[in-house]
Design a protein around this motif. Structure first.
Motif, PDB file in Angstrom:
ATOM      1  N   LEU A   1      -4.828  -0.397   7.896  1.00  0.00           N
ATOM      2  CA  LEU A   1      -4.494  -0.568   6.481  1.00  0.00           C
ATOM      3  C   LEU A   1      -5.525   0.114   5.587  1.00  0.00           C
ATOM      4  CD1 LEU A   1      -3.280  -4.294   6.416  1.00  0.00           C
ATOM      5  CD2 LEU A   1      -1.876  -2.217   6.328  1.00  0.00           C
ATOM      6  N   ARG A   2      -6.806   0.053   5.976  1.00  0.00           N
ATOM      7  CA  ARG A   2      -7.845   0.707   5.182  1.00  0.00           C
ATOM      8  C   ARG A   2      -7.642   2.225   5.182  1.00  0.00           C
ATOM      9  NH1 ARG A   2     -12.690  -0.903   7.416  1.00  0.00           N
ATOM     10  NH2 ARG A   2     -12.953   1.053   8.510  1.00  0.00           N
ATOM     11  N   ARG A   3      -7.309   2.788   6.357  1.00  0.00           N
ATOM     12  CA  ARG A   3      -7.052   4.237   6.429  1.00  0.00           C
ATOM     13  C   ARG A   3      -5.841   4.601   5.576  1.00  0.00           C
ATOM     14  NH1 ARG A   3      -8.664   3.664  11.863  1.00  0.00           N
ATOM     15  NH2 ARG A   3      -6.508   3.341  12.496  1.00  0.00           N
ATOM     16  N   LEU A   4      -4.816   3.768   5.644  1.00  0.00           N
ATOM     17  CA  LEU A   4      -3.606   4.001   4.857  1.00  0.00           C
ATOM     18  C   LEU A   4      -3.936   3.996   3.362  1.00  0.00           C
ATOM     19  CD1 LEU A   4      -0.540   4.293   5.471  1.00  0.00           C
ATOM     20  CD2 LEU A   4      -0.352   1.827   5.142  1.00  0.00           C
ATOM     21  N   ALA A   5      -4.736   3.009   2.937  1.00  0.00           N
ATOM     22  CA  ALA A   5      -5.121   2.898   1.523  1.00  0.00           C
ATOM     23  C   ALA A   5      -5.967   4.100   1.096  1.00  0.00           C
ATOM     24  CB  ALA A   5      -5.875   1.591   1.282  1.00  0.00           C
ATOM     25  N   GLU A   6      -6.881   4.529   1.968  1.00  0.00           N
ATOM     26  CA  GLU A   6      -7.724   5.690   1.642  1.00  0.00           C
ATOM     27  C   GLU A   6      -6.883   6.957   1.524  1.00  0.00           C
ATOM     28  OE1 GLU A   6     -10.567   5.492   4.820  1.00  0.00           O
ATOM     29  OE2 GLU A   6     -11.797   3.995   3.791  1.00  0.00           O
ATOM     30  N   ASP A   7      -5.932   7.140   2.443  1.00  0.00           N
ATOM     31  CA  ASP A   7      -5.039   8.300   2.373  1.00  0.00           C
ATOM     32  C   ASP A   7      -4.222   8.274   1.085  1.00  0.00           C
ATOM     33  OD1 ASP A   7      -5.971   9.111   4.817  1.00  0.00           O
ATOM     34  OD2 ASP A   7      -4.187   8.486   5.940  1.00  0.00           O
ATOM     35  N   SER A   8      -3.734   7.084   0.744  1.00  0.00           N
ATOM     36  CA  SER A   8      -2.942   6.917  -0.469  1.00  0.00           C
ATOM     37  C   SER A   8      -3.782   7.259  -1.699  1.00  0.00           C
ATOM     38  CB  SER A   8      -2.433   5.475  -0.544  1.00  0.00           C
ATOM     39  OG  SER A   8      -1.759   5.251  -1.747  1.00  0.00           O
ATOM     40  N   ALA A   9      -5.026   6.783  -1.714  1.00  0.00           N
ATOM     41  CA  ALA A   9      -5.915   7.052  -2.848  1.00  0.00           C
ATOM     42  C   ALA A   9      -6.194   8.547  -2.967  1.00  0.00           C
ATOM     43  CB  ALA A   9      -7.226   6.275  -2.685  1.00  0.00           C
ATOM     44  N   ARG A  10      -6.412   9.219  -1.826  1.00  0.00           N
ATOM     45  CA  ARG A  10      -6.649  10.671  -1.865  1.00  0.00           C
ATOM     46  C   ARG A  10      -5.426  11.400  -2.406  1.00  0.00           C
ATOM     47  NH1 ARG A  10      -9.942   9.851   2.614  1.00  0.00           N
ATOM     48  NH2 ARG A  10      -8.198   9.932   4.059  1.00  0.00           N
ATOM     49  N   GLY A  11      -4.244  11.000  -1.955  1.00  0.00           N
ATOM     50  CA  GLY A  11      -3.007  11.627  -2.431  1.00  0.00           C
ATOM     51  C   GLY A  11      -2.820  11.426  -3.919  1.00  0.00           C
ATOM     52  N   THR A  12      -3.110  10.215  -4.381  1.00  0.00           N
ATOM     53  CA  THR A  12      -2.996   9.912  -5.810  1.00  0.00           C
ATOM     54  C   THR A  12      -3.980  10.750  -6.603  1.00  0.00           C
ATOM     55  OG1 THR A  12      -2.288   7.647  -5.339  1.00  0.00           O
ATOM     56  CG2 THR A  12      -3.169   8.065  -7.530  1.00  0.00           C
ATOM     57  N   GLN A  13      -5.216  10.862  -6.113  1.00  0.00           N
ATOM     58  CA  GLN A  13      -6.231  11.650  -6.823  1.00  0.00           C
ATOM     59  C   GLN A  13      -5.821  13.121  -6.896  1.00  0.00           C
ATOM     60  OE1 GLN A  13      -8.926  10.354  -8.559  1.00  0.00           O
ATOM     61  NE2 GLN A  13      -8.796  12.414  -9.370  1.00  0.00           N
ATOM     62  N   ARG A  14      -5.242  13.644  -5.806  1.00  0.00           N
ATOM     63  CA  ARG A  14      -4.772  15.042  -5.828  1.00  0.00           C
ATOM     64  C   ARG A  14      -3.683  15.216  -6.890  1.00  0.00           C
ATOM     65  NH1 ARG A  14      -5.466  14.897  -0.253  1.00  0.00           N
ATOM     66  NH2 ARG A  14      -3.296  14.339   0.091  1.00  0.00           N
ATOM     67  N   ALA A  15      -2.762  14.266  -6.962  1.00  0.00           N
ATOM     68  CA  ALA A  15      -1.683  14.345  -7.949  1.00  0.00           C
ATOM     69  C   ALA A  15      -2.250  14.285  -9.367  1.00  0.00           C
ATOM     70  CB  ALA A  15      -0.678  13.212  -7.736  1.00  0.00           C
TER      71      ALA A  15
ATOM     72  N   ILE B   1       0.845  -1.199   0.000  1.00  0.00           N
ATOM     73  CA  ILE B   1       0.000   0.000   0.000  1.00  0.00           C
ATOM     74  C   ILE B   1       0.883   1.252   0.000  1.00  0.00           C
ATOM     75  CG2 ILE B   1      -1.637   1.392   1.359  1.00  0.00           C
ATOM     76  CD1 ILE B   1      -2.883  -1.310   2.275  1.00  0.00           C
ATOM     77  N   ILE B   2       1.890   1.258   0.871  1.00  0.00           N
ATOM     78  CA  ILE B   2       2.778   2.419   0.974  1.00  0.00           C
ATOM     79  C   ILE B   2       3.494   2.682  -0.352  1.00  0.00           C
ATOM     80  CG2 ILE B   2       4.921   3.258   2.055  1.00  0.00           C
ATOM     81  CD1 ILE B   2       3.874   1.917   4.678  1.00  0.00           C
ATOM     82  N   SER B   3       3.901   1.609  -1.024  1.00  0.00           N
ATOM     83  CA  SER B   3       4.623   1.791  -2.293  1.00  0.00           C
ATOM     84  C   SER B   3       3.671   1.995  -3.472  1.00  0.00           C
ATOM     85  CB  SER B   3       5.561   0.612  -2.553  1.00  0.00           C
ATOM     86  OG  SER B   3       4.817  -0.572  -2.757  1.00  0.00           O
ATOM     87  N   GLY B   4       2.365   1.970  -3.213  1.00  0.00           N
ATOM     88  CA  GLY B   4       1.392   2.247  -4.266  1.00  0.00           C
ATOM     89  C   GLY B   4       1.178   1.084  -5.220  1.00  0.00           C
ATOM     90  N   ASP B   5       1.530  -0.127  -4.809  1.00  0.00           N
ATOM     91  CA  ASP B   5       1.387  -1.306  -5.661  1.00  0.00           C
ATOM     92  C   ASP B   5       0.071  -2.010  -5.334  1.00  0.00           C
ATOM     93  OD1 ASP B   5       1.600  -3.680  -7.066  1.00  0.00           O
ATOM     94  OD2 ASP B   5       3.736  -3.950  -6.614  1.00  0.00           O
ATOM     95  N   ALA B   6      -0.999  -1.565  -5.976  1.00  0.00           N
ATOM     96  CA  ALA B   6      -2.330  -2.090  -5.681  1.00  0.00           C
ATOM     97  C   ALA B   6      -2.441  -3.573  -6.003  1.00  0.00           C
ATOM     98  CB  ALA B   6      -3.383  -1.307  -6.460  1.00  0.00           C
TER      99      ALA B   6
END
Length: 109
Positions: free
Chosen positions: A59-73, A20-25
């Motif tokens: 892990l779900r919070r981490l994934a949601e944060d990651s998704a929000r960051g990706t969407q912002r980018a 999740i941290i490395s963005g490898d879904a």
């Protein structure tokens, strides 16, 4: 107190977190599937279940944060591309027109 979480379960959970941290879904999903099969095979006592519930929420919070960051980018890149396209436009007579851009650039201090 009942049994602790099995080391293999803990190891797989760590692997999910790293994916999740490395963005490898794809890797995260594969490891989640592996974990689900492990749980089916090994079973879970009440203590382990409670621990795992907490970790899965994390892990779900981490994934949601990651998704929000990706969407912002993605949104920022889309704005930059849109603004770049509008910087230089030509009219039908071949005259170039410069259009001001409103892209907000990130500042680093």
């Amino acid at each position: 107190m009942g049994g602790a979480m099995k080391p293999k379960h803990r190891e797989i959970l760590r692997g999910i977190e790293q994916a999740i941290i490395s963005g490898d879904a794809a890797q995260a999903l594969a490891r989640i599937e592996t974990l689900a099969h492990r749980f089916e095979r090994d079973g879970l006592d009440a203590d382990s279940k409670a621990q795992i519930e907490q970790i899965l929420q994390h892990l779900r919070r981490l994934a949601e944060d990651s998704a929000r960051g990706t969407q912002r980018a993605i949104d920022q890149i889309r704005d930059i591309v849109k603004n770049a396209r509008s910087l230089q436009t030509y009219d039908q007579a071949g005259q170039r027109h410069n259009t001001p851009t409103s892209a907000v650039l990130a500042q680093r201090f």
